[in-house]
Scaffold this motif. Structure first.
Motif, PDB file in Angstrom:
ATOM      1  N   ASP A   1      23.071  -2.102   1.276  1.00 18.67           N
ATOM      2  CA  ASP A   1      22.419  -3.164   2.061  1.00 18.67           C
ATOM      3  C   ASP A   1      20.949  -3.141   2.351  1.00 18.67           C
ATOM      4  N   ALA A   2      20.604  -1.991   2.638  1.00 11.36           N
ATOM      5  CA  ALA A   2      19.026  -1.689   2.863  1.00 11.36           C
ATOM      6  C   ALA A   2      18.351  -2.069   1.505  1.00 11.36           C
ATOM      7  N   VAL A   3      18.959  -1.678   0.244  1.00 16.80           N
ATOM      8  CA  VAL A   3      18.467  -1.614  -0.859  1.00 16.80           C
ATOM      9  C   VAL A   3      18.251  -3.299  -1.354  1.00 16.80           C
ATOM     10  N   ALA A   4      19.369  -3.946  -0.991  1.00 18.89           N
ATOM     11  CA  ALA A   4      19.502  -5.455  -1.418  1.00 18.89           C
ATOM     12  C   ALA A   4      18.552  -6.167  -0.491  1.00 18.89           C
ATOM     13  N   THR A   5      18.394  -5.720   0.799  1.00 22.95           N
ATOM     14  CA  THR A   5      17.343  -6.330   1.848  1.00 22.95           C
ATOM     15  C   THR A   5      15.892  -6.089   0.967  1.00 22.95           C
ATOM     16  N   ILE A   6      15.335  -5.031   0.620  1.00 20.22           N
ATOM     17  CA  ILE A   6      14.204  -4.768   0.103  1.00 20.22           C
ATOM     18  C   ILE A   6      13.868  -5.655  -1.468  1.00 20.22           C
ATOM     19  N   GLU A   7      14.985  -5.489  -2.072  1.00 20.82           N
ATOM     20  CA  GLU A   7      14.959  -6.425  -3.610  1.00 20.82           C
ATOM     21  C   GLU A   7      14.812  -7.690  -3.246  1.00 20.82           C
ATOM     22  N   ARG A   8      15.690  -8.293  -2.249  1.00 21.80           N
ATOM     23  CA  ARG A   8      15.470  -9.751  -2.060  1.00 21.80           C
ATOM     24  C   ARG A   8      14.095 -10.061  -1.428  1.00 21.80           C
ATOM     25  N   TRP A   9      13.459  -9.267  -0.556  1.00 17.88           N
ATOM     26  CA  TRP A   9      12.188  -9.379  -0.082  1.00 17.88           C
ATOM     27  C   TRP A   9      11.125  -9.481  -1.341  1.00 17.88           C
ATOM     28  N   LYS A  10      11.262  -8.436  -2.151  1.00 20.12           N
ATOM     29  CA  LYS A  10      10.443  -8.424  -3.354  1.00 20.12           C
ATOM     30  C   LYS A  10      10.615  -9.678  -4.349  1.00 20.12           C
ATOM     31  N   ALA A  11      11.840 -10.105  -4.628  1.00 21.68           N
ATOM     32  CA  ALA A  11      11.864 -11.262  -5.450  1.00 21.68           C
ATOM     33  C   ALA A  11      11.628 -12.530  -4.924  1.00 21.68           C
ATOM     34  N   SER A  12      11.306 -12.550  -3.449  1.00 26.86           N
ATOM     35  CA  SER A  12      10.900 -13.766  -2.824  1.00 26.86           C
ATOM     36  C   SER A  12       9.399 -14.046  -3.037  1.00 26.86           C
ATOM     37  N   ARG A  13       8.732 -13.193  -3.667  1.00 24.01           N
ATOM     38  CA  ARG A  13       7.126 -13.248  -3.989  1.00 24.01           C
ATOM     39  C   ARG A  13       6.463 -13.781  -2.774  1.00 24.01           C
ATOM     40  N   ARG A  14       6.905 -13.377  -1.515  1.00 23.33           N
ATOM     41  CA  ARG A  14       6.133 -13.230  -0.213  1.00 23.33           C
ATOM     42  C   ARG A  14       5.922 -11.985   0.193  1.00 23.33           C
ATOM     43  N   PRO A  15       4.628 -11.891   0.813  1.00 22.29           N
ATOM     44  CA  PRO A  15       4.272 -10.503   1.688  1.00 22.29           C
ATOM     45  C   PRO A  15       5.232 -10.307   2.596  1.00 22.29           C
ATOM     46  N   ILE A  16       5.326  -8.980   2.908  1.00 21.39           N
ATOM     47  CA  ILE A  16       6.150  -8.307   3.801  1.00 21.39           C
ATOM     48  C   ILE A  16       5.172  -7.768   4.834  1.00 21.39           C
ATOM     49  N   ARG A  17       5.540  -7.068   6.088  1.00 24.45           N
ATOM     50  CA  ARG A  17       4.587  -6.358   6.935  1.00 24.45           C
ATOM     51  C   ARG A  17       4.987  -4.909   7.166  1.00 24.45           C
ATOM     52  N   LEU A  18       4.173  -3.851   6.874  1.00 20.41           N
ATOM     53  CA  LEU A  18       4.339  -2.289   7.114  1.00 20.41           C
ATOM     54  C   LEU A  18       3.640  -2.166   8.489  1.00 20.41           C
ATOM     55  N   THR A  19       4.323  -1.679   9.341  1.00 16.24           N
ATOM     56  CA  THR A  19       4.121  -1.182  10.818  1.00 16.24           C
ATOM     57  C   THR A  19       4.545   0.148  11.013  1.00 16.24           C
ATOM     58  N   ILE A  20       3.685   1.090  11.221  1.00 17.11           N
ATOM     59  CA  ILE A  20       4.042   2.264  11.614  1.00 17.11           C
ATOM     60  C   ILE A  20       3.655   2.610  13.030  1.00 17.11           C
ATOM     61  N   THR A  21       4.465   2.557  13.871  1.00 14.99           N
ATOM     62  CA  THR A  21       4.082   2.853  15.249  1.00 14.99           C
ATOM     63  C   THR A  21       3.594   4.119  15.646  1.00 14.99           C
ATOM     64  N   GLY A  22       2.778   3.999  16.641  1.00 14.36           N
ATOM     65  CA  GLY A  22       1.913   5.364  17.049  1.00 14.36           C
ATOM     66  C   GLY A  22       0.754   5.417  16.080  1.00 14.36           C
TER      67      GLY A  22
END
Length: 159
Positions: free
Chosen positions: A85-106
């Motif tokens: 499910d996690a792999v499918a989520t990242i693959e779907r986000w990648k296929a959307s051709r839209r940016p995502i956000r990377l946040t590393i708390t702390g």
């Protein structure tokens, strides 16, 4: 045994936070590339010179895995997603051709990014059901295009 929560959490989010994925296992290392554009010139009888250009967009890369089963010794939280499910989520986000956000708390790391490469290995020997992955991201800068009114009235006003 009391598990202390880690101040550092790796989050990926999509569509202004409408969808979020916390990595269940923090990467051991995150690599961040930051550089400038450079141009080297050779001037006859004077030698070589470098012109320092503008900063380039940052690159982020890390490796981790999506475990099949929760393990308190390395998982960041109990209700971990199913690895596929996690792999499918990242693959779907990648296929959307839209940016995502990377946040590393702390940390001050909170960037809009594009998914440049997502490689994964299903079921490494000795880890049935776990999916190991490498993720490469690149900083994304939102641009806005300014509209220019090209009607006759606007042309006369500016003259």
């Amino acid at each position: 045994m009391i598990r202390l929560t880690n101040a550092i959490q790796f989050w990926l989010s999509f569509n202004n936070g409408a969808e979020r994925l916390q990595l269940p296992v923090n990467p051991a290392v995150i690599r961040i590339g930051s550089s400038h554009g450079y141009e080297d010139f050779t001037v006859a009888q004077l030698g070589e010179y470098t012109v320092i250009g503008d900063a380039r967009l940052r690159d982020f890369s890390f490796s981790s895995h999506f475990p099949r089963d929760y393990n308190p010794s390395y998982c960041e939280y109990e209700n971990i997603p199913a690895p596929w499910d996690a792999v499918a989520t990242i693959e779907r986000w990648k296929a959307s051709r839209r940016p995502i956000r990377l946040t590393i708390t702390g940390t001050p790391i909170n960037y809009a990014v594009t998914i440049r490469q997502f490689d994964y290995e299903p079921e490494r020997g000795g880890s049935p059901g776990d999916i190991y992955f490498d993720l490469t991201l690149k900083e994304y800068v939102f641009i806005s295009v300014r509209r220019v009114d090209m009607t006759e009235t606007a042309a006369k006003t500016s003259a």
